[in-house]
Scaffold this motif. Structure first.
Motif, PDB file in Angstrom:
ATOM      1  N   ARG A   7      12.050  -7.670  28.775  1.00  0.00           N
ATOM      2  CA  ARG A   7      11.266  -8.222  29.886  1.00  0.00           C
ATOM      3  C   ARG A   7       9.802  -7.762  29.807  1.00  0.00           C
ATOM      4  NH1 ARG A   7      12.082 -10.741  34.656  1.00  0.00           N
ATOM      5  NH2 ARG A   7      14.320 -10.722  34.462  1.00  0.00           N
ATOM      6  N   ARG A   8       9.595  -6.509  29.423  1.00  0.00           N
ATOM      7  CA  ARG A   8       8.234  -5.981  29.291  1.00  0.00           C
ATOM      8  C   ARG A   8       7.468  -6.721  28.191  1.00  0.00           C
ATOM      9  NH1 ARG A   8       7.741  -0.014  27.363  1.00  0.00           N
ATOM     10  NH2 ARG A   8       8.042  -1.109  25.419  1.00  0.00           N
ATOM     11  N   GLU A   9       8.137  -7.055  27.099  1.00  0.00           N
ATOM     12  CA  GLU A   9       7.483  -7.797  26.017  1.00  0.00           C
ATOM     13  C   GLU A   9       7.108  -9.202  26.461  1.00  0.00           C
ATOM     14  OE1 GLU A   9       9.982  -7.607  22.597  1.00  0.00           O
ATOM     15  OE2 GLU A   9       9.744  -5.443  22.385  1.00  0.00           O
ATOM     16  N   VAL A  10       7.964  -9.842  27.264  1.00  0.00           N
ATOM     17  CA  VAL A  10       7.648 -11.181  27.777  1.00  0.00           C
ATOM     18  C   VAL A  10       6.442 -11.111  28.703  1.00  0.00           C
ATOM     19  CG1 VAL A  10       8.484 -13.047  29.267  1.00  0.00           C
ATOM     20  CG2 VAL A  10       9.971 -12.095  27.511  1.00  0.00           C
ATOM     21  N   VAL A  11       6.404 -10.115  29.558  1.00  0.00           N
ATOM     22  CA  VAL A  11       5.275  -9.973  30.479  1.00  0.00           C
ATOM     23  C   VAL A  11       3.984  -9.701  29.712  1.00  0.00           C
ATOM     24  CG1 VAL A  11       4.307  -8.506  32.303  1.00  0.00           C
ATOM     25  CG2 VAL A  11       6.676  -9.282  32.445  1.00  0.00           C
ATOM     26  N   GLU A  12       4.058  -8.897  28.661  1.00  0.00           N
ATOM     27  CA  GLU A  12       2.862  -8.645  27.840  1.00  0.00           C
ATOM     28  C   GLU A  12       2.390  -9.924  27.161  1.00  0.00           C
ATOM     29  OE1 GLU A  12       3.598  -5.475  25.127  1.00  0.00           O
ATOM     30  OE2 GLU A  12       3.877  -3.997  26.722  1.00  0.00           O
ATOM     31  N   ALA A  13       3.317 -10.739  26.670  1.00  0.00           N
ATOM     32  CA  ALA A  13       2.941 -12.003  26.039  1.00  0.00           C
ATOM     33  C   ALA A  13       2.296 -12.933  27.064  1.00  0.00           C
ATOM     34  CB  ALA A  13       4.161 -12.664  25.409  1.00  0.00           C
ATOM     35  N   LEU A  14       2.846 -12.987  28.266  1.00  0.00           N
ATOM     36  CA  LEU A  14       2.246 -13.819  29.319  1.00  0.00           C
ATOM     37  C   LEU A  14       0.862 -13.313  29.696  1.00  0.00           C
ATOM     38  CD1 LEU A  14       5.326 -14.404  31.638  1.00  0.00           C
ATOM     39  CD2 LEU A  14       4.158 -16.099  30.242  1.00  0.00           C
ATOM     40  N   ARG A  15       0.707 -12.015  29.737  1.00  0.00           N
ATOM     41  CA  ARG A  15      -0.596 -11.423  30.059  1.00  0.00           C
ATOM     42  C   ARG A  15      -1.634 -11.783  28.990  1.00  0.00           C
ATOM     43  NH1 ARG A  15       0.701  -5.713  31.267  1.00  0.00           N
ATOM     44  NH2 ARG A  15       1.552  -6.539  33.197  1.00  0.00           N
ATOM     45  N   ASP A  16      -1.214 -11.741  27.716  1.00  0.00           N
ATOM     46  CA  ASP A  16      -2.129 -12.092  26.628  1.00  0.00           C
ATOM     47  C   ASP A  16      -2.526 -13.566  26.698  1.00  0.00           C
ATOM     48  OD1 ASP A  16      -2.058  -9.520  25.672  1.00  0.00           O
ATOM     49  OD2 ASP A  16      -0.561  -9.951  24.110  1.00  0.00           O
ATOM     50  N   LEU A  17      -1.553 -14.437  26.990  1.00  0.00           N
ATOM     51  CA  LEU A  17      -1.867 -15.862  27.102  1.00  0.00           C
ATOM     52  C   LEU A  17      -2.788 -16.133  28.289  1.00  0.00           C
ATOM     53  CD1 LEU A  17       1.606 -17.448  26.281  1.00  0.00           C
ATOM     54  CD2 LEU A  17      -0.475 -17.582  24.920  1.00  0.00           C
ATOM     55  N   ALA A  49       7.205 -23.178  28.089  1.00  0.00           N
ATOM     56  CA  ALA A  49       8.301 -23.188  29.060  1.00  0.00           C
ATOM     57  C   ALA A  49       9.413 -22.222  28.653  1.00  0.00           C
ATOM     58  CB  ALA A  49       8.851 -24.595  29.201  1.00  0.00           C
ATOM     59  N   ALA A  50       9.642 -22.058  27.368  1.00  0.00           N
ATOM     60  CA  ALA A  50      10.696 -21.151  26.906  1.00  0.00           C
ATOM     61  C   ALA A  50      10.377 -19.705  27.278  1.00  0.00           C
ATOM     62  CB  ALA A  50      10.874 -21.280  25.403  1.00  0.00           C
ATOM     63  N   LEU A  51       9.111 -19.356  27.242  1.00  0.00           N
ATOM     64  CA  LEU A  51       8.708 -17.997  27.598  1.00  0.00           C
ATOM     65  C   LEU A  51       8.900 -17.756  29.086  1.00  0.00           C
ATOM     66  CD1 LEU A  51       7.553 -15.490  26.227  1.00  0.00           C
ATOM     67  CD2 LEU A  51       5.284 -16.311  26.806  1.00  0.00           C
ATOM     68  N   LEU A  52       8.578 -18.742  29.896  1.00  0.00           N
ATOM     69  CA  LEU A  52       8.785 -18.624  31.335  1.00  0.00           C
ATOM     70  C   LEU A  52      10.268 -18.612  31.680  1.00  0.00           C
ATOM     71  CD1 LEU A  52       5.999 -20.983  32.668  1.00  0.00           C
ATOM     72  CD2 LEU A  52       6.023 -18.493  32.683  1.00  0.00           C
ATOM     73  N   ALA A  53      11.069 -19.330  30.909  1.00  0.00           N
ATOM     74  CA  ALA A  53      12.508 -19.386  31.164  1.00  0.00           C
ATOM     75  C   ALA A  53      13.161 -18.028  30.927  1.00  0.00           C
ATOM     76  CB  ALA A  53      13.149 -20.449  30.290  1.00  0.00           C
ATOM     77  N   GLN A  54      12.591 -17.226  30.050  1.00  0.00           N
ATOM     78  CA  GLN A  54      13.157 -15.901  29.793  1.00  0.00           C
ATOM     79  C   GLN A  54      13.026 -14.996  31.011  1.00  0.00           C
ATOM     80  OE1 GLN A  54      11.373 -14.406  26.222  1.00  0.00           O
ATOM     81  NE2 GLN A  54      12.995 -15.272  24.954  1.00  0.00           N
ATOM     82  N   LEU A  55      12.032 -15.226  31.822  1.00  0.00           N
ATOM     83  CA  LEU A  55      11.885 -14.417  33.034  1.00  0.00           C
ATOM     84  C   LEU A  55      12.882 -14.800  34.103  1.00  0.00           C
ATOM     85  CD1 LEU A  55       8.017 -14.128  33.460  1.00  0.00           C
ATOM     86  CD2 LEU A  55       9.602 -12.365  32.750  1.00  0.00           C
TER      87      LEU A  55
END
Length: 59
Positions: free
Chosen positions: A32-42, A51-57
């Motif tokens: 979950r922390r890696e997904v949040v970091e990727a979203l923060r970078d984007l 959408a796949a990245l948001l679906a992981q949350l």
């Protein structure tokens, strides 16, 4: 010491289950922390997240 193990050998099962649960929770936290970091970078780049990245949350 041998008597202690022979009397309480069954404790390795609940202790193992607790350790496995703690490890799984830690791995879920890291994912979950890696997904949040990727979203923060984007967001810093001004890009729309896939959408796949948001679906992981959501899981």
């Amino acid at each position: 010491m041998a008597d202690l193990f022979s009397d309480f050998w069954w404790l390795m099962f609940p202790i193992g289950a607790m350790a496995l649960g703690a490890f799984r929770s830690w791995m879920d936290y890291r994912a979950r922390r890696e997904v949040v970091e990727a979203l923060r970078d984007l967001a810093a780049k001004g890009q729309e997240p896939p959408a796949a990245l948001l679906a992981q949350l959501q899981r």
